[in-house]
Design a protein around this motif. Sequence first.
Motif, PDB file in Angstrom:
ATOM      1  N   GLU A  39       0.829  -1.208   0.000  1.00 38.50           N
ATOM      2  CA  GLU A  39       0.000   0.000   0.000  1.00 38.50           C
ATOM      3  C   GLU A  39       0.864   1.259   0.000  1.00 38.50           C
ATOM      4  O   GLU A  39       0.528   2.242  -0.672  1.00 38.50           O
ATOM      5  CB  GLU A  39      -0.946  -0.018   1.192  1.00 38.50           C
ATOM      6  N   SER A  46       1.351   6.383  -7.056  1.00 39.77           N
ATOM      7  CA  SER A  46       0.242   7.275  -7.403  1.00 39.77           C
ATOM      8  C   SER A  46       0.672   8.734  -7.327  1.00 39.77           C
ATOM      9  O   SER A  46       0.269   9.550  -8.156  1.00 39.77           O
ATOM     10  CB  SER A  46      -0.947   7.026  -6.470  1.00 39.77           C
ATOM     11  N   ALA A  53      -6.877  10.945  -7.668  1.00 42.60           N
ATOM     12  CA  ALA A  53      -7.909  10.041  -7.148  1.00 42.60           C
ATOM     13  C   ALA A  53      -7.276   8.844  -6.443  1.00 42.60           C
ATOM     14  O   ALA A  53      -7.743   8.424  -5.382  1.00 42.60           O
ATOM     15  CB  ALA A  53      -8.820   9.574  -8.280  1.00 42.60           C
ATOM     16  N   CYS A  54      -6.189   8.323  -7.009  1.00 42.95           N
ATOM     17  CA  CYS A  54      -5.501   7.180  -6.402  1.00 42.95           C
ATOM     18  C   CYS A  54      -4.825   7.577  -5.087  1.00 42.95           C
ATOM     19  O   CYS A  54      -4.852   6.827  -4.113  1.00 42.95           O
ATOM     20  CB  CYS A  54      -4.461   6.618  -7.352  1.00 42.95           C
ATOM     21  N   ASP A  56      -5.707  10.074  -3.106  1.00 36.96           N
ATOM     22  CA  ASP A  56      -6.760  10.336  -2.139  1.00 36.96           C
ATOM     23  C   ASP A  56      -7.357   9.041  -1.593  1.00 36.96           C
ATOM     24  O   ASP A  56      -7.408   8.830  -0.377  1.00 36.96           O
ATOM     25  CB  ASP A  56      -7.857  11.194  -2.777  1.00 36.96           C
ATOM     26  N   SER A  57      -7.775   8.151  -2.473  1.00 35.78           N
ATOM     27  CA  SER A  57      -8.417   6.909  -2.009  1.00 35.78           C
ATOM     28  C   SER A  57      -7.422   5.999  -1.298  1.00 35.78           C
ATOM     29  O   SER A  57      -7.761   5.374  -0.290  1.00 35.78           O
ATOM     30  CB  SER A  57      -9.086   6.171  -3.170  1.00 35.78           C
ATOM     31  N   ARG A  60      -6.740   7.405   2.216  1.00 31.78           N
ATOM     32  CA  ARG A  60      -7.926   7.224   3.066  1.00 31.78           C
ATOM     33  C   ARG A  60      -8.054   5.766   3.526  1.00 31.78           C
ATOM     34  O   ARG A  60      -8.347   5.494   4.687  1.00 31.78           O
ATOM     35  CB  ARG A  60      -9.182   7.668   2.337  1.00 31.78           C
ATOM     36  N   GLU A  61      -7.849   4.836   2.596  1.00 26.86           N
ATOM     37  CA  GLU A  61      -7.952   3.415   2.946  1.00 26.86           C
ATOM     38  C   GLU A  61      -6.855   3.004   3.915  1.00 26.86           C
ATOM     39  O   GLU A  61      -7.085   2.240   4.850  1.00 26.86           O
ATOM     40  CB  GLU A  61      -7.928   2.547   1.686  1.00 26.86           C
ATOM     41  N   LYS A  64      -7.754   4.202   7.343  1.00 26.04           N
ATOM     42  CA  LYS A  64      -8.779   3.330   7.938  1.00 26.04           C
ATOM     43  C   LYS A  64      -8.164   2.038   8.462  1.00 26.04           C
ATOM     44  O   LYS A  64      -8.638   1.476   9.440  1.00 26.04           O
ATOM     45  CB  LYS A  64      -9.862   2.991   6.910  1.00 26.04           C
TER      46      LYS A  64
END
Length: 94
Positions: A39, A46, A53-54, A56-57, A60-61, A64
Amino acid sequence: MIIEPRIANPAGLLPDAVKAVNLLYKAAHSAGVPQRTLELVHLRASQINGCSACVDSGAREMRKAGETDERLFAVAVWRETPYFTEAERAALAL
Protein backbone atom coordinates in the motif's frame (compact mmCIF):
# COMPACT_ATOMS: atom_id res chain seq x y z
CA MET A 1 -13.47 19.32 -2.73
CA ILE A 2 -14.82 17.23 -5.56
CA ILE A 3 -12.20 15.61 -7.75
CA GLU A 4 -13.10 15.78 -11.43
CA PRO A 5 -11.48 13.23 -13.76
CA ARG A 6 -9.65 14.54 -16.81
CA ILE A 7 -11.00 11.68 -18.92
CA ALA A 8 -14.14 9.62 -18.37
CA ASN A 9 -12.60 6.15 -18.21
CA PRO A 10 -8.85 5.91 -18.77
CA ALA A 11 -8.95 2.12 -18.50
CA GLY A 12 -11.28 2.06 -21.50
CA LEU A 13 -8.58 3.57 -23.67
CA LEU A 14 -6.18 0.66 -23.10
CA PRO A 15 -8.13 -2.46 -22.12
CA ASP A 16 -5.07 -4.71 -22.48
CA ALA A 17 -3.22 -2.50 -20.00
CA VAL A 18 -5.86 -3.23 -17.38
CA LYS A 19 -5.23 -6.96 -17.80
CA ALA A 20 -1.49 -6.42 -17.39
CA VAL A 21 -1.96 -4.26 -14.29
CA ASN A 22 -4.24 -6.90 -12.77
CA LEU A 23 -1.62 -9.59 -13.39
CA LEU A 24 1.08 -7.40 -11.85
CA TYR A 25 -1.17 -6.72 -8.85
CA LYS A 26 -1.83 -10.44 -8.39
CA ALA A 27 1.88 -11.29 -8.64
CA ALA A 28 2.88 -8.60 -6.14
CA HIS A 29 0.29 -9.75 -3.63
CA SER A 30 1.28 -13.40 -3.94
CA ALA A 31 5.01 -12.73 -3.42
CA GLY A 32 4.83 -12.48 0.37
CA VAL A 33 5.34 -8.72 0.59
CA PRO A 34 3.39 -7.32 3.56
CA GLN A 35 0.13 -5.62 2.61
CA ARG A 36 1.18 -2.43 4.37
CA THR A 37 4.33 -2.22 2.24
CA LEU A 38 2.39 -2.79 -0.97
CA GLU A 39 0.00 0.00 0.00
CA LEU A 40 2.90 2.38 0.71
CA VAL A 41 4.41 1.61 -2.69
CA HIS A 42 1.04 2.08 -4.39
CA LEU A 43 0.60 5.45 -2.68
CA ARG A 44 4.09 6.56 -3.75
CA ALA A 45 3.55 5.39 -7.34
CA SER A 46 0.24 7.28 -7.40
CA GLN A 47 2.03 10.42 -6.24
CA ILE A 48 4.70 10.03 -8.92
CA ASN A 49 2.08 9.35 -11.61
CA GLY A 50 0.02 12.34 -10.51
CA CYS A 51 -3.16 10.34 -9.97
CA SER A 52 -5.01 12.48 -7.45
CA ALA A 53 -7.91 10.04 -7.15
CA CYS A 54 -5.50 7.18 -6.40
CA VAL A 55 -3.57 9.25 -3.84
CA ASP A 56 -6.76 10.34 -2.14
CA SER A 57 -8.42 6.91 -2.01
CA GLY A 58 -5.18 5.10 -1.16
CA ALA A 59 -4.35 7.40 1.74
CA ARG A 60 -7.93 7.22 3.07
CA GLU A 61 -7.95 3.41 2.95
CA MET A 62 -4.54 3.19 4.59
CA ARG A 63 -5.70 5.50 7.35
CA LYS A 64 -8.78 3.33 7.94
CA ALA A 65 -6.44 0.33 8.19
CA GLY A 66 -4.50 2.04 10.97
CA GLU A 67 -1.69 3.80 9.12
CA THR A 68 -0.38 6.85 10.98
CA ASP A 69 -0.66 10.39 9.67
CA GLU A 70 3.10 10.85 10.08
CA ARG A 71 3.84 8.03 7.67
CA LEU A 72 1.11 9.01 5.20
CA PHE A 73 2.31 12.62 5.09
CA ALA A 74 5.94 11.51 4.70
CA VAL A 75 5.58 9.04 1.82
CA ALA A 76 6.50 11.71 -0.72
CA VAL A 77 9.75 12.42 1.15
CA TRP A 78 10.40 8.95 2.53
CA ARG A 79 14.19 9.23 2.13
CA GLU A 80 14.36 12.15 4.58
CA THR A 81 12.18 10.70 7.35
CA PRO A 82 12.69 8.10 10.09
CA TYR A 83 9.21 6.56 9.73
CA PHE A 84 9.92 3.63 7.41
CA THR A 85 11.63 0.29 7.94
CA GLU A 86 14.59 -0.80 5.84
CA ALA A 87 12.32 -3.23 3.95
CA GLU A 88 9.81 -0.46 3.24
CA ARG A 89 12.62 1.83 2.10
CA ALA A 90 13.87 -0.85 -0.28
CA ALA A 91 10.37 -1.27 -1.72
CA LEU A 92 9.87 2.48 -2.07
CA ALA A 93 13.23 2.79 -3.81
CA LEU A 94 12.14 0.34 -6.49
